[in-house]
Every structure is written in C-alpha cells, then in structure tokens.
Design an enzyme around this catalytic site. Sequence first.
Site, PDB file in Angstrom:
ATOM      1  N   ASN A 112     -24.614 -33.368  63.790  1.00  0.00           N
ATOM      2  CA  ASN A 112     -24.257 -32.273  64.717  1.00  0.00           C
ATOM      3  C   ASN A 112     -25.279 -31.132  64.727  1.00  0.00           C
ATOM      4  O   ASN A 112     -25.612 -30.602  65.780  1.00  0.00           O
ATOM      5  CB  ASN A 112     -22.841 -31.768  64.437  1.00  0.00           C
ATOM      6  CG  ASN A 112     -22.650 -31.274  63.037  1.00  0.00           C
ATOM      7  OD1 ASN A 112     -23.432 -31.584  62.127  1.00  0.00           O
ATOM      8  ND2 ASN A 112     -21.611 -30.483  62.824  1.00  0.00           N
ATOM      9  N   GLU A 160     -20.071 -30.910  51.610  1.00  0.00           N
ATOM     10  CA  GLU A 160     -19.617 -30.073  52.741  1.00  0.00           C
ATOM     11  C   GLU A 160     -19.019 -31.017  53.763  1.00  0.00           C
ATOM     12  O   GLU A 160     -19.746 -31.749  54.441  1.00  0.00           O
ATOM     13  CB  GLU A 160     -20.796 -29.301  53.331  1.00  0.00           C
ATOM     14  CG  GLU A 160     -21.364 -28.225  52.424  1.00  0.00           C
ATOM     15  CD  GLU A 160     -20.459 -27.009  52.280  1.00  0.00           C
ATOM     16  OE1 GLU A 160     -19.386 -26.966  52.927  1.00  0.00           O
ATOM     17  OE2 GLU A 160     -20.819 -26.110  51.507  1.00  0.00           O
TER      18      GLU A 160
END
Length: 481
Positions: A144, A240
Amino acid sequence: MSDFTMTIGGAAPDATDSFGVINPANGEVFAHAPECTPAQLDAAFDSAAEAQRSWKLDESARRAALLAVADVLFAQAGDLAPILTAEQGKPLADATMEIYASAIWCQYFANLEIASQVIQDDEAARVEVVRRPIGVVAAITPWNFPLTLAFWKIAPALLAGNTLVLKPSPFTPLTTLKTAELLRDTLPPGVLNVVSGGDQLGAWMTGHPVPRKVSFTGSIATGKLVAASAAPDLKRVTLELGGNDPAIVLDDADPAVVSRAIFGAAFLNSGQVCSAVKRVYVPESLYDAVVEGLTSEASSVRMGDGTDPDTKLGPINNAPQFERVKGLVADALSKGAVATAGGKAMERPGYFFEPTILTGVSDGTAIVDEEQFGPALPVISYRDIDDVVERANGTHYGLSGSVWGADEDRAGEVAGRLECGTAWINTHLALSPQQPFGGFKWSGIGIENGSWGLSEFTEVQAIHRSKTGDGLNLSTAGIVS
Ligand code: NAD
C-alpha cells in the site's frame, strides 16, 4: 519498464528468473522484477553481515549517510513517483508525497539522539545503559505504501548501526528496487540490500540464520507466520499489522465537517491504509446528516488512472484484494445493507471499485468486523456511548481509532477508552516521524517511529564499571546491606 535489478553488496547480481508486475489501472503486466534465488538471498545476508562490522562503528557517518539518502530521494522523486503510480495505482501527486515522506523520515532519524543513561555513579560503581545495534535486519513490506513503510524501517535501523536485507511486496517491488539502485553510490556496499520475489522469499528471510531481527509490515495472518518463523532462534520481531479503525462521532459534532474529514481518512489511497477509518459509528440524531455528507463526497470524488492529474483516488492495487472488496460489499448488500454511493466494480479495465458508502449494516457483518482495506465504508448508528465504545473495542484489532465532537474534553475522554495504539481526537491518520505508531492486540507487536521505534532496532546494554576493583561485592552492588 523492465530493467529493474536487485541490490546485493552494492551491485546488481546476475539476472535469474523474473516475475511480472501489473499496473492496477489496466490490469496488464508492464514490467518485470527479478526473482531472488536462495543463493542470492544468502549472498545478501552475508554482505549485510560483513558490512555491519564497519557500519556500526561510526555514528556520525551514519547520520551523514541518512541525510545523503534524503537528498537522493528528494532529487529523484520525479523519476520514482511514476514508477510508484504504475505499480501501486495511487495518483502521481500522492506518489510524489510518498517519496518526500521517505526522505523526511531519513532526515528525522539522522538527527535523533540515540539515548543512553547513567543510572548509578557513586563510590562503588558507574553504571551506564546504552543502546547497541542488533545486527542484520530482515525487513518485509506490503503494497500500500511500499516506499514510506520501507523507510520507517530503513532509517531507524541504519541509524542504530544495523544493516538490512529488504523485501518489498511482489505486487509493488519496483520503486524499492529502483531506490536501492539509486543509493548504490550513497550507502556503503551491503548496508542496504534489496531483494525481490514472492511470499516464499519472505518465509526464507524470516527463517534465515543470519538476521537477528525481523521488521514486518503486512497482514495479521502473515504476521503470525512471521512470529512463528522467527521464534526458533529468538529473532527480535516488530510486527505492524492490520487494523479495523473505528471513528466514533459524538452527538455534538458538526455533521458536514466530520463527514468531509472522515471521508478523507477512510478513502485515502482508496482505503488501502492500515490505519484508515474502516467503520464509522454515528449517533441516531446525526446519522442521516453524516450519511448524506459521506455519500456526497463519495459520489463526487474523481476515481481513475493515477497518471491523470484530476484523479484523486486510484484503483485497488491487485486482483485478490479487488475480489475481496467486491466480496465484502456483495455480502453486506445481500444481508440488507444499502449502498448510498457506489456498491460495485467500475466497468473499465483495471481494479476499480466505486467509492462506496454502506448503511443498514452493523457489527456481525463481515465488512464491519473485518478489515476491508478498500474504498468501501460501513456507517453504523448507535444510541449509547458506553455500548459503542464496547463495540469499537470488541475486536482482535487495535491499531487506531478516532472520536469526533465539539467538546474536545468529552471526545478526549471517549478516545482514552479506545484499546488501540493511536487514539485521535477530531482527526484521523495524523502521523509523523516522532509519533510512536503500533498496534494493540492482533494489530501488532512493537512500535515504529520516534525514539520508541529507534529502540526496536537496538539491544539494551548495561556497562557497569566497578570503582572498588575488588570484584563482586554484594554489599556495594546494593543487593545486601
Ligand atoms: P501480506 O501480509 O500479504 O504481505 C506483506 C509482505 O509479507 C509481502 O512482502 C509478502 O510477500 C510477505 N509475505 C507473505 N507471506 C510471508 C511469509 N510467510 N513470511 C514472510 N513474509 C511473507 O500483506 P499485504 O496484503 O501486502 O498488505 C496489506 C496488509 O498490511 C493489511 O492488513 C494492512 O492493514 C497491513 N498494513 C499494516 C501497516 C501497519 O503499519 N500496521 C501498514 C500497512 C499495511
């Protein structure tokens, strides 16, 4: 575009196999990336280990190198951004901002102090606690924000004296490969190695004996595999992972203002942001007004090819994610949800899904309970604030969340009850290099950014200097009196 190479030991290794990279705006392969072999991965880790011996010795050289990296990124943004748009889909202006953000992260860490602390200094001893590099870092990134999220790892890891082998997502390897090529004259050979390949390559990295730390950004499912793979030789891990961020609107909020802001925070990067707003809770009294505002934003925003300067939202990045978003929206509609905007794929090549606002949904529907990671936003009504906080928290996710209202203290009190790594008040997605970022619960382990993020790339070492010179003395050590 087919001339992308890996960087191992400061040079391009011999080309082997390659794989195609698709432009999500048309669904066609437009370039190829090298497929890293096991032997090349070994070479990358060996060169990182060799480079780390000298890299760890000179902190001021590392700071200077990070500033030089930032200069290269700023200077090359015009060449890198079109590659990022082609492989990721985001508008060119956003791609340029992503390159700039990467440079800004390097500048921030170049100037960040590596903390040390004297915790005892008396007639018995001087004890100083310092931070040491961990060694070689295996870094793995998603599709992303391929470059920014890489530099959330590269900048602190390098400052702390580590070296890296970095693997971008197979959907978006090119900007990262090109950046490493551009940095070959800026960083010593072996300090930053970039390899490309599929998911299997990531698994080889996390199980490899050389790295002492894995820094991973990606999905929760893969994060669990990474944690398991890093466990046998006790590699340090920072994970993450995904989020399902709630935005809670309070009854004193201005519907026009919050719907515009929440739309921006939900649809940035076409919703493909780990900490985007992914579900909105609105009190019954404001529900229609907020839905109207969100619907108007979604109906008027320009979605298209990222190379078109008028485009505000690009396509979904890849076919599996496109299918997932389609499936989640279809599932919600089949259960009685109403799309007040969008609701289906656009009839054009590429992975375009109309900006979608869903009403008539609630907790228990997959698009509310799970991370959609795309341009579709469920809006849920509520009556009771305690109940809505419970629903916001009633999930394995815990990345971030936000509360919106005119009374900031009240909004702050509600935000303080959210079980997540970042709780925003009257904003969402406000991030900066100095602000710690990480997830509660299944959204992650550890922190990126700020001094907390830097610490994750260090080991703590206590340096205890005896001033009595008489060896172990339990009395002076304070253990017995
Ligand atoms: P993903 O987990 O599928 O892939 C991420 C990376 O892991 C890729 O490079 C992939 O090749 C690699 N990988 C896949 N299998 C692996 C394995 N077994 N071992 C090691 N590496 C492996 O995630 P994605 O689809 O690329 O990214 C989307 C997800 O990332 C979303 O869930 C999003 O929320 C999350 N994300 C989180 C953050 C954050 O900071 N918390 C930021 C961005 C994205």
